[in-house]
Design a protein around this motif. Structure first.
Motif, short mmCIF file in Angstrom:
data_model
loop_
_atom_site.label_atom_id
_atom_site.label_comp_id
_atom_site.label_asym_id
_atom_site.label_seq_id
_atom_site.Cartn_x
_atom_site.Cartn_y
_atom_site.Cartn_z
N UNK A 91 0.82 -1.21 0.00
CA UNK A 91 0.00 0.00 0.00
C UNK A 91 0.85 1.26 0.00
N UNK A 92 0.35 2.30 -0.66
CA UNK A 92 0.99 3.61 -0.61
C UNK A 92 0.00 4.62 -0.02
N UNK A 93 0.31 5.87 -0.13
CA UNK A 93 -0.54 6.89 0.49
C UNK A 93 -1.95 6.93 -0.06
N UNK A 94 -2.14 6.47 -1.32
CA UNK A 94 -3.47 6.53 -1.92
C UNK A 94 -4.45 5.57 -1.28
N UNK A 95 -3.95 4.57 -0.57
CA UNK A 95 -4.83 3.58 0.06
C UNK A 95 -5.19 3.95 1.49
#
Length: 809
Positions: free
Chosen positions: A464-468
């Motif tokens: 996961x990255x910040x968009x999740x």
């Protein structure tokens, strides 16, 4: 084992307060151990030995300034207007003081840096004008000199000296032109990298830590967040990237509490007694407290991923409630038949408790087998999960009998206590299901599972990255601001290192940077390339490469492979790629490679264990194939929701992306164990009915009838507990909670209660076939505790028919 557990149950019943006190002491010691020896948890998923890890180690050894952990602070004006000079100055001063915090190596002032870049571009333009003017001046001087040489009687020696001077100056201009050209080419490669947005409403500041990313302490990160948040000037907001704000996830939030409430309601509906309903919850909570704090005590000596204790909580609560429920339900039914309280506790512990121990052992084996993947954090997750399950099993066969003894007949409702003498067991079915119904059920169940599994064919793995993150989180705001104002790729830049065969300095260094940088920039999906320095021995060059898309996109994944495929370049230059996007790709690839091996181990164990338990060949085969079907159906559902975004509004999926890279492996281990639990509690009843003389097809229906109520309740409880984690603020926990909840739903209701009974009906007597030589070799496991029941029969009340014992409740 059954006789031993019978004695343990009787002993715990007689020494109930001593057992309760012992567990209270154990809980206190485990909590004390955590407080004394527990360490910081990591939010970074890493696997030593990957290509990214090798580059990171190389940087740490030879280029320390580029190897420290880092994060991003995004400053933005509150009303969308351009930054004022006062705001820029205040932010610069704030970042200078941030750089003085303990553990922080540097904090980049985006306005000063952007101003330097602009000035540098202006200097190069001015230099080009001066160079052009110098060339024109030399051309005019050359024309004058040539005219002088053409005059009769011209002083040859003097003119030759002038020619040599002009040639020297032209050579100097050519060298300057070459250097200027190289500088302009470097500037052109990095032109798209900005620290201040073009509309002057957002700025990105890099925070560099002294330690590597994995070693940056939560205290250091919190200090940065607190200091910056308190110091932002009026009219300016600040948001922080994942690398700065990631912390230990919340173990029990609103969703998790709601799941526990649903589990409690399920227990109350099934048991019709508030006191009895509380008993499995109490045991599970004690087990979770012991198991999780005991596991966290290890975090002081090993690197533990922050999601690890959450997995322990999930498993500890789910299996803890279920295992206590199986024993409690058996005890209640025996009491209704007039059994003595202590005798009933012993029998319940020796029969259903025996099945609980065996079922727990299958979960333990599956979780501990995660260590065969060779991936450290995954093996540790399995070990922590196994510790929590083991504690739940021990709690079920010790604390549960003690609590049952203290409660006595109060585990029954007041109405049930008044009807003990008149209780009758429910009538068992006398007719098997029809063949047409079995065929229809098998075909429909198989079709449903295959249909749900289809999306799994396009499953992509990642981290996961910040968009999740949650839309109201600072990480999400920082990610989207960068994406909107600076480009998707800025959220996941790549770090490329070039190993040179010989050291270079001066102009040769500049030429080498341009030569390598232009090869990198020529790749598709590259937005910008910027040199960020070189090692002290001048053999290692480092570049920042900004992809066109985000860190989890397919194009960035392809770009990492393309960049690695360039190595070696002409002249013996070798390339390495690091960065969060590169690391995610390497981790996902290694986990994908380990998945088939682990699945093979689990399926092999499944066949061996079930052959021992059921003394059959076809029953284990159908059970294992059923597990595979429910597993891939779970993968399909996860892909459809978390990657495709179906029902995203329901599950809080606002930005679909790849599936958590280690989720499939974790799900295999946990769902295998839980599937074998339900297989054991349902099919053992069928085997018992068949062993007592019922026709094979009728035995299938009788076993299902005897066990479906308690298995249904147990499955609903597990789904509720796991489902409560779906609404966590942490992306990793959401997908894990959904995967476990859906996996239990598919396996318990579609596979174990529909598909397996239908297939076993169609198989008839052949379902219990076992080669003679294997029958002679296999030991008698007696997981049902039949021998114990024969030696300790439950005497029915006058007027009742003796009850045929059943391990399922």
């Amino acid at each position: 084992m059954a006789e031993l557990l019978y004695r343990v149950g009787r002993l715990c019943a007689r020494r109930a307060w001593a057992v309760v006190a012992t567990w209270a002491v154990v809980l206190g010691l485990s909590v004390g151990g955590y407080l004394a020896f527990g360490g910081a948890l990591s939010s970074q998923v890493t696997i030593p030995g990957t290509r990214t890890a090798e580059v990171t180690d190389q940087l740490a050894a030879r280029f320390p300034s580029a190897s420290g952990g880092n994060g991003t602070v995004v400053f933005h004006t509150s009303d969308g207007s351009p930054f004022t000079d006062e705001q820029k100055a205040a932010i610069g001063e704030l970042l200078r003081s941030t750089a003085d915090l303990d553990g922080v190596a540097a904090a980049t002032d985006p306005f000063a840096t952007q101003r330097q870049v602009t000035e540098q571009a202006g200097q190069l333009t001015a230099g080009q004008r001066q160079l052009d003017a110098g060339r024109q001046q030399l051309d005019r001087a050359q024309q004058q000199l040539d005219a002088a040489k053409a005059q009769p009687g011209a002083p040859v020696a003097q003119l030759d000296a002038q020619q040599q001077e002009l040639t020297r100056k032209r050579a100097e201009l050519d060298a300057q032109a070459t250097k200027l050209d190289l500088s302009q080419r470097l500037l052109a490669m990095s032109a798209e990298i900005r620290l201040v947005s073009e509309d002057n409403t957002a700025a990105v500041a890099a925070i560099v830590f002294e330690e590597e990313q994995l070693d940056v302490t939560p205290e250091t990160k919190e200090a940065v967040v607190d200091h910056v948040s308190a110091g932002v000037p009026a009219g300016v907001g600040a948001d922080f990237s994942n690398e700065i704000t990631q912390a230990v996830p919340e173990v029990l939030g609103v969703g998790e509490v709601a799941g526990l409430i649903v589990a409690a309601i399920t227990l109350l509906v099934m048991l019709r007694s508030l006191i009895a309903s509380a008993l499995p919850l109490v045991g599970a909570l004690v087990g979770v407290g012991v198991g999780v704090t005991l596991s966290l005590s290890l975090s002081g000596v090993v690197d533990m991923l922050s999601i690890t204790p959450v997995l322990g909580v999930m498993l500890g609560l789910a299996v803890g409630i279920d295992y206590s429920l199986f024993i409690l339900n058996r005890h209640r039914r025996q009491l209704l038949h007039g059994a003595d309280v202590h005798e009933s506790i012993g029998l319940a512990n020796g029969t259903s408790g025996n099945a609980v121990v065996f079922a727990g052992a299958t979960v333990l084996v599956a979780l501990l087998a995660l260590n065969v993947t060779g991936i450290g954090f995954l093996g540790l997750m399995g070990t922590v999960g196994a510790i929590c399950v083991a504690v739940a099993v021990v709690i079920a066969v010790t604390l549960t009998p003690a609590l049952l003894s203290l409660l006595g007949l109060r585990v029954l409702s007041r109405k049930a206590r008044g009807d003990i003498a008149r209780h009758r067991a429910g009538d068992a079915p006398t007719e098997p299901m029809t063949r047409n119904r079995a065929v229809l059920t098998a075909v429909a169940g198989l079709a449903a599972l295959v249909l749900i599994a289809l999306p799994a064919l396009s499953m992509r793995l990642g981290l996961p990255d910040g968009s999740s993150e949650a839309q109201d989180s600072t990480q999400y705001r920082a990610y989207t601001l960068i994406e909107e104002r600076f480009g998707e790729g800025v959220n996941g830049p790549l770090l490329v290192v070039a190993e040179l065969p010989d050291p270079v300095t001066g102009d040769d260094l500049l030429a080498a940077q341009v030569r390598v940088g232009e090869r990198l920039a020529a790749q598709g999906d590259v937005t910008a390339v910027a040199p960020i320095g070189q090692s002290s021995d001048n053999l290692l060059l480092a570049f920042q490469v900004v992809p066109a898309q985000g860190p989890n996109s397919e194009s960035t994944e392809r770009l990492v492979r393309d960049l690695r495929g360039l190595s070696p370049l002409d002249g013996g230059v070798t390339l390495g790629v690091a960065g969060s996007a590169s690391g995610n790709i390497d981790i996902s690839e290694q986990l994908s490679d380990a998945l088939p091996i682990y699945l093979s181990v689990v399926l092999g164990l499944s066949l061996v264990i079930l052959i021992f338990v059921f003394r059959s060949v076809l029953v284990p085969l159908t059970a294992t194939l059923g597990f595979v079907l429910s597993l891939f159906a779970t993968f399909g559902a996860i892909t459809a929701i978390f990657q495709w975004g179906w029902l995203g509004a329901v599950f809080g999926i606002h930005d679909p992306g790849p599936i958590l890279s280690f989720l499939p492996t974790i799900l295999i281990g946990i769902l295998f164990g839980l599937a074998m639990d339900y297989q054991l509690f349902l099919v053992s009843g069928m085997r018992e009915a068949y062993a007592h003389g019922a026709p094979a097809r009728l035995a299938v229906r009788q076993g299902l009838h005897a066990g479906r109520a308690v298995v249904t309740a147990a499955a609903i409880i597990m789904i509720s507990v796991f489902g409560g984690f779906i609404f966590s603020h942490t992306a990793m926990i959401r997908s894990l909670g959904f995967g476990l909840a859906f996996g239990v739903l598919a396996d318990a209701f579609l596979v174990r209660m529909l598909l397996i009974p239908a297939v076993m009906h169609l198989l008839g007597r052949s379902a219990w076939w076992l080669p003679g030589w294997l029958d002679r070799v296999l030991p008698n496991v007696d997981v049902e505790g039949a021998a114990l029941e024969r030696s300790h029969p439950v005497t029915p009340r006058v007027g009742e028919q003796p009850r045929q014992a059943s391990t399922v409740g």
